[in-house]
Design an enzyme around this catalytic site. Structure first.
Site, short mmCIF file in Angstrom:
data_model
loop_
_atom_site.label_atom_id
_atom_site.label_comp_id
_atom_site.label_asym_id
_atom_site.label_seq_id
_atom_site.Cartn_x
_atom_site.Cartn_y
_atom_site.Cartn_z
N LYS A 68 21.97 -2.68 17.63
CA LYS A 68 21.16 -4.01 17.38
C LYS A 68 19.77 -3.53 16.69
O LYS A 68 19.29 -2.54 17.20
CB LYS A 68 20.83 -4.58 18.74
CG LYS A 68 20.26 -5.98 18.85
CD LYS A 68 20.05 -6.40 19.81
CE LYS A 68 19.46 -7.96 20.05
NZ LYS A 68 19.10 -8.45 21.42
N SER A 143 20.64 -13.43 21.68
CA SER A 143 20.12 -12.75 20.43
C SER A 143 20.83 -11.76 19.85
O SER A 143 20.55 -11.33 18.54
CB SER A 143 18.64 -12.34 20.79
OG SER A 143 18.68 -11.35 21.67
N SER A 167 21.01 -12.13 26.24
CA SER A 167 21.21 -11.59 24.90
C SER A 167 22.49 -11.26 24.67
O SER A 167 22.84 -10.81 23.37
CB SER A 167 19.97 -11.42 24.31
OG SER A 167 19.09 -12.27 24.11
#
Lengths: 503, 96
Positions: A68, A143, A167
């Site tokens: 990420k 997210s 997330s």
């Protein structure tokens, strides 16, 4: 087609598959998928090929993994999907990245995400939204949308995400893959760009539960560079997969099936629970009355912590920006006004407000106290049950743009993942099948104030989209998550369904 | 739970955020709505309940005060990540 770690790893260690060939193959997959999903903000072609050379030994030898974008890597950029860090190259790598490499993994890409990890749909990325590989007109969740989507497509065999209020779990559920939020302190946060420091955890996305167990095996453990990291012993997680769940007591909270939850999702989850029962577990109805308080508590605390954590972004230390003003304070204001997107600015405003003189007690302190009460509710529940289950997301993947005009609706999408973020109990999400999105209620009803929005139906779609089953265990009992998750997963094998590249 | 335009401007200044008029208008609307929804937590009785500042349960995590040069990154690398530097220091606009 190689789409899980366990099988692929066997081939590589046996010598029947060369890591270089696997990586070359995946780089081709990435070229095919990326125009449709935009899951990977940066592909590390040359670095990945270099890393792959000769990889044969290690739990993750040769395995391609996406990281990420809010986690520091020496390769590529670390932008947290923000304009503020557009040119930033991290001078060190996160502990989790180092551990993956030590296990032989290949860091193949940075995954797209909501800016600074704030969002529930990855529509707040400054580099374009991530599209759900099962229907590219829909969101991938957030997210960590890029992490979820790239594992679902098979572009990578695993990804790292961060979970502050859901997330990891939310995109994993919407994309039909496994997502784990470890116990707070289980995995080092060193090198993760901080959002809410008392809530953030780094965790893995994988195709299967066994893969998730292996990833946690590599990631978990004390790190002297993270003062909140735990010295709790790391057990053999993979060994939990395959253990019978006969005799386990599983709690089902009534509050996880409130009217704000899509009915089709409820049906799917109730079926999943029946299957778990058929494998010998005892299902017990429990109550977690403070479930609806979780959203306000979480957002007040997270945004307050974020407002403090993001104060370091001043265009002086981490990234160059072209600014007009000459005055120091003016430059801070201009840089932050330009460099941050709308959700980040909203977060900082709300957090600053909740912490400001005159409001601190009523908002931040009250939220902090209610968090203690929520943690106590879970502690109490775990004296009666071994684990708690329910749906992960209140609805399957929604259409791109459908919640952008109403930030509160976006927050409410996290209604079932946020509660488990508040105590330190670790949750996992496991694919549970699909639900029809033909009549998805668009507006979740805000329970506490009962002010109600209108309920709109989706017109004309008979599409089926993934649904995730969330399992929550007491802190540091991730083995239970793998035990139950694996037992359920093997009964259905949803993980064998792979999306196809759109024409 | 109406947040005023003046409140938003005050908070934006505290947070060093330059907002356009549009953004201020949107913030007034968004924050008012969100905080209205969140205000329900005021009704929860928290008499005598401690705050949860302590997510890890750990106390006084310490180490020896010994510098380990370059064990994570070289000082040069860290400084060079900044946009404007000189002689190993970050350049900033004057504060006076």
């Amino acid at each position: 087609m190689f789409n899980n770690i366990t099988e692929t790893s066997q081939e590589i260690q046996a010598g029947s598959l060369a890591a270089e060939d696997l990586i070359a193959d995946k780089l081709e997959e990435i070229k095919k998928w990326e125009p449709h999903v935009n899951a990977l903000i940066e592909v590390l072609d040359d670095d990945a090929i270099k890393q792959a050379k000769g990889k044969k030994e290690g739990l993750l030898a040769g395995i391609p993994i996406a990281i990420k974008d809010n986690i520091c890597t020496l390769e590529g950029h670390t932008r947290a999907a923000s304009k503020m860090l557009e040119n930033y190259r991290a001078p060190y790598e996160a502990t989790v990245v180092r551990r993956l490499k030590e296990a032989g993994a290949v860091i193949i890409a940075k995954a797209n995400c909501d800016e600074f990890a704030m969002g529930s749909s990855t529509e707040y990325s400054a580099y374009g939204p991530v599209k759900n590989p099962w229907d590219t007109a829909r969101v991938a969740g957030g997210s960590s949308g890029g992490s979820g989507a790239s594992v679902a497509t098979g572009e990578v065999l695993a990804a790292l995400g961060t979970d502050t209020g859901g997330s990891i779990r939310h995109p994993a559920s919407l994309c039909g893959v496994v997502g784990l939020r470890p116990t707070y302190g289980r995995v080092s946060r060193f090198g993760a760009i901080a959002y809410g420091s008392s809530l953030d955890q780094i965790g893995p996305f994988t195709r299967t539960v066994k893969d998730s167990a292996r990833m946690l095996q590599v990631l978990a453990g004390h790190d002297p560079l993270d003062a909140t990291s735990s010295k709790e012993e790391v057990p053999n997680y993979e060994a939990a997969c395959g253990k019978s769940i006969d005799g386990m007591v599983i709690g089902v909270p009534a509050e996880f099936f409130s009217e704000g939850v899509d009915q089709e999702v409820t049906k799917v989850i109730k079926d999943a629970i029946k299957n778990i029962e058929s494998q010998g577990a005892t299902i017990k109805e429990i109550s977690l009355p403070l479930t609806d308080a979780a959203i306000p508590v979480y957002y007040l605390l997270a945004k307050a912590e974020a407002s403090a954590n993001l104060s370091r972004f001043d265009a002086l230390r981490y990234g160059k920006m072209d600014l007009e003003s000459d005055d120091l304070i003016e430059r801070y204001m201009e840089a932050r006004g330009k460099g941050f997107g709308p959700e980040v600015k909203r977060a900082i405003l709300m957090g600053t407000y909740a912490l400001s003189a005159g409001y601190f007690d009523a908002w931040y302190k009250q939220a902090s106290r209610v968090r203690t009460l929520i943690a106590q509710e879970y502690e109490q529940a775990f004296t009666e049950v071994d684990a708690i289950v329910g749906p992960t997301a209140i609805e399957p993947a929604f259409k791109l743009g459908s919640k952008m005009d109403d930030p509160l609706q976006m927050y409410l999408a996290d209604g079932l993942v946020v509660p488990a973020s508040l105590p330190t109990a670790p949750p996992i999400t496991v694919p549970a099948g699909c639900a029809s999105v033909a009549s998805t209620p668009r507006r979740a009803r805000p329970k506490l104030n009962a002010k109600g929005g209108s309920s709109e139906s989706e017109v004309g779609s008979s599409l089926m989209m993934p649904v995730g089953l969330q399992i929550i265990a007491p802190k540091f009992q991730e083995e239970r998550l793998f035990q139950i998750g694996h037992a359920y997963e093997q009964a259905h094998e949803w993980y064998k369904k792979i999306p196809e590249v759109p024409k | 739970m109406q947040i005023t335009k003046e409140e938003v401007q005050r908070i934006a200044k505290l947070a060093r955020l330059k907002l356009t008029d549009e953004e201020i208008k949107a913030a007034v609307k968004d924050l008012s709505g969100i905080l209205e929804h969140f205000s329900a937590i005021q009704n929860i009785d928290t008499e005598g309940v401690p705050t949860s500042d302590d997510a890890s349960g750990l106390i006084n995590v310490m180490r020896e005060d010994i510098a380990e040069q370059g064990s994570i990154a070289s000082g040069e690398d860290v400084v060079n990540a900044a946009p404007e530097t000189k002689d190993g220091q970050l350049k900033v606009k004057s504060v006076f």
